[in-house]
Write a protein that holds these residues in place. Sequence first.
Motif, short mmCIF file in Angstrom:
data_model
loop_
_atom_site.label_atom_id
_atom_site.label_comp_id
_atom_site.label_asym_id
_atom_site.label_seq_id
_atom_site.Cartn_x
_atom_site.Cartn_y
_atom_site.Cartn_z
N LYS A 7 0.84 -1.20 0.00
CA LYS A 7 0.00 0.00 0.00
C LYS A 7 0.87 1.24 0.00
O LYS A 7 1.99 1.22 0.54
N GLY A 8 0.36 2.31 -0.57
CA GLY A 8 1.13 3.54 -0.68
C GLY A 8 1.45 4.19 0.65
O GLY A 8 2.39 4.99 0.73
N THR A 9 0.71 3.85 1.71
CA THR A 9 1.00 4.44 3.02
C THR A 9 2.35 3.98 3.55
O THR A 9 2.87 4.56 4.50
N GLY A 10 2.93 2.95 2.93
CA GLY A 10 4.25 2.51 3.34
C GLY A 10 5.38 3.27 2.68
O GLY A 10 6.54 3.16 3.11
N LEU A 11 5.08 4.06 1.65
CA LEU A 11 6.13 4.76 0.91
C LEU A 11 6.94 5.74 1.75
O LEU A 11 8.16 5.84 1.56
N PRO A 12 6.34 6.47 2.70
CA PRO A 12 7.17 7.38 3.51
C PRO A 12 8.26 6.68 4.31
O PRO A 12 9.22 7.33 4.74
N ALA A 13 8.15 5.37 4.50
CA ALA A 13 9.20 4.65 5.22
C ALA A 13 10.48 4.55 4.40
O ALA A 13 11.57 4.38 4.97
N VAL A 14 10.38 4.68 3.08
CA VAL A 14 11.56 4.52 2.22
C VAL A 14 12.64 5.56 2.51
O VAL A 14 13.79 5.21 2.80
N PRO A 15 12.33 6.88 2.46
CA PRO A 15 13.38 7.85 2.77
C PRO A 15 13.91 7.74 4.19
O PRO A 15 15.08 8.01 4.44
N VAL A 16 13.04 7.34 5.12
CA VAL A 16 13.49 7.19 6.51
C VAL A 16 14.51 6.07 6.62
O VAL A 16 15.57 6.21 7.25
N VAL A 17 14.23 4.94 5.99
CA VAL A 17 15.15 3.80 6.03
C VAL A 17 16.46 4.16 5.33
O VAL A 17 17.56 3.86 5.84
N LEU A 18 16.38 4.80 4.19
CA LEU A 18 17.60 5.17 3.46
C LEU A 18 18.45 6.13 4.27
O LEU A 18 19.69 6.00 4.32
N LEU A 19 17.81 7.08 4.92
CA LEU A 19 18.55 8.02 5.77
C LEU A 19 19.19 7.29 6.94
O LEU A 19 20.35 7.57 7.31
N ALA A 20 18.46 6.33 7.52
CA ALA A 20 19.01 5.57 8.64
C ALA A 20 20.21 4.73 8.21
O ALA A 20 21.22 4.66 8.93
N VAL A 21 20.13 4.10 7.06
CA VAL A 21 21.26 3.29 6.56
C VAL A 21 22.47 4.18 6.29
O VAL A 21 23.61 3.82 6.59
N LEU A 22 22.21 5.36 5.74
CA LEU A 22 23.31 6.30 5.46
C LEU A 22 23.98 6.76 6.76
O LEU A 22 25.21 6.76 6.87
N VAL A 23 23.17 7.16 7.74
CA VAL A 23 23.72 7.66 9.01
C VAL A 23 24.44 6.54 9.75
O VAL A 23 25.54 6.74 10.28
N ALA A 24 23.84 5.36 9.79
CA ALA A 24 24.48 4.25 10.50
C ALA A 24 25.76 3.80 9.81
O ALA A 24 26.73 3.41 10.48
N GLY A 25 25.80 3.89 8.49
CA GLY A 25 26.96 3.43 7.75
C GLY A 25 28.17 4.33 7.85
O GLY A 25 29.27 3.94 7.44
N ARG A 26 27.97 5.53 8.41
CA ARG A 26 29.10 6.46 8.49
C ARG A 26 30.21 5.92 9.37
O ARG A 26 31.36 6.38 9.29
N ARG A 27 29.87 4.93 10.22
CA ARG A 27 30.90 4.35 11.08
C ARG A 27 31.99 3.67 10.27
O ARG A 27 33.14 3.58 10.69
N ALA A 28 31.64 3.17 9.07
CA ALA A 28 32.62 2.52 8.20
C ALA A 28 33.13 3.45 7.12
O ALA A 28 33.83 3.01 6.21
N GLY A 29 32.76 4.72 7.20
CA GLY A 29 33.18 5.68 6.19
C GLY A 29 32.02 6.06 5.29
O GLY A 29 31.15 5.23 4.99
N TRP A 30 32.01 7.29 4.84
CA TRP A 30 30.88 7.80 4.06
C TRP A 30 30.76 7.11 2.70
O TRP A 30 29.66 6.94 2.17
N ARG A 31 31.88 6.72 2.13
CA ARG A 31 31.81 6.04 0.83
C ARG A 31 31.05 4.73 0.95
O ARG A 31 30.16 4.42 0.13
#
Length: 510
Positions: free
Chosen positions: A226-250
């Motif tokens: 359902k489309g109500t799940g779409l707002p979770a996409v940018p949240v998850v991507l932002l979380a993966v990006l922020v969490a991944g900074r521990r191994a370097g931004w690249r």
Amino acid sequence: MTDRRPVTRGEALAVAAVTLVFVVVLCCFAVVTRPYDAADELAHFDAVMQLALGNGWGTPGTVHVLNAVEASITSPSTATATWGDLLRAYPGATSDAVDQMTQHPPTWYLVGAGLLRLVGFRDLLWSDAFLLVRFLDVAVVAALPVVSWATVRRLTGSPRAAVVGAAAVLAVPQVAAVGSVVTNDAPVLLLAGLVTLVTVRVLTGDDRRRTLVLLVLLLGALVWMKGTGLPAVPVVLLAVLVAGRRAGWRSAVLRTVVVGAGTVLVGGWWWIRNVLVFGRLQPDGFVGRSTAGFPPGRGPDLAEFTQVSWDTITRTFWGSTGHNAGHAVSPFLSDVATVLCVVVLVAFAFRRGRTFVPALLLAVLPLLLVLLQTATTWSSYLRTTGVNGTQGRYYFPALVALVALSALAWSRLPRTEAGRGRLATGLVVTSLVVAVYGVWFQWRVSWEGGTILVTPGGVEAFAERGPVPPGVVLVLVVLLVVGAVTAGALARRVTRPVARPVPAPVGVDA
């Protein structure tokens, strides 16, 4: 980054008991709620039936409700009819009623249709087949307290807060009202909760590849429901990006791109297809809806829009059990609960420390839902002059995130160990009481005309038109009360204040 204290037997029993109470509540709602009385339930079930009959997934706005589905509820002679009888007596789909559900992906409706075909639905009483699909949603939503518990425990490291988080699901009767009927919101509830849980794990140090793969699968499945799940996409991507900074931004950017691409492959492609085929992310499921706009000299009324939106969202978030706005919890209660929860959350959930970043990112999801739903509703208001398309259940994809943030906030209110224990116990007991009240309320509005008592007339009406014998409801109610008392007692062992030893005076043997 997270307290990894092992789960004790007492904690596991408390969570299991709370979950069993939730399952009984769902079963009560499933059998007590009148057929098709939940929001858009007739259209949801018709979509399942269309696919079960092999009719395919039509163009949005052009599919009409099956005559047999309409007859199942409008014709008094169909009480003992099978779907085979109804389809022969009322063939085709010639009614004016449009089934708007083809604006959504067909994913969950295919699951329901597969279940109906598996059991040979044509030979079943229509009410039995209908109830079976309701129980499919019950089975999907049943694990929600466990998901909530696991999320809060991972975020806070506190068994006490985690048990409260599990019970908090019971404090919103609308969750049971939605999770016990035929709707595509049921799988969204579970999948959004699981996405929140895995996202919290990523934010608190779980950087394993299999965790990211699981996140991709869950997020892709969520947006394919359902489309109500779409707002979770940018949240998850932002979380993966922020969490991944521990191994370097690249590395972080690469992981984020992979998760995003994987989500598109699993379920996001449906929405890209919509843009290519219909020119918009989600086409309108209705035809003939007025788009005349406001007449000359009369523009949109911001005060009216705000008031109607607030009343509708709060009412249908906490407890609105059908199409009738009068079948809802008191506006005073829903307003007070909303304001109290928001104030406590904003004031106490965001404190500097190890939970600060995860809390901020979790808060993005409900904020996005508010912004997107408000923008969508305002756009519809300008086109149709009606405040349509806003419902409290549209915020349920953020339910587990809100529970986790609330657990952080409420645990910081008391300043003493005794205060924290008493507050936690009080919150669990309140949630259990609300759950029992929700079932009673649902019976009243469904079979008693809203009167405060259970009457012989209401029982007779249920015996005549309900999907199960009244004795089944009585057994479920007994199980609910016994389960609630047991769950409260077990949770009390986890949430009660921990006695700290008093140091012996100097010079005195301990």
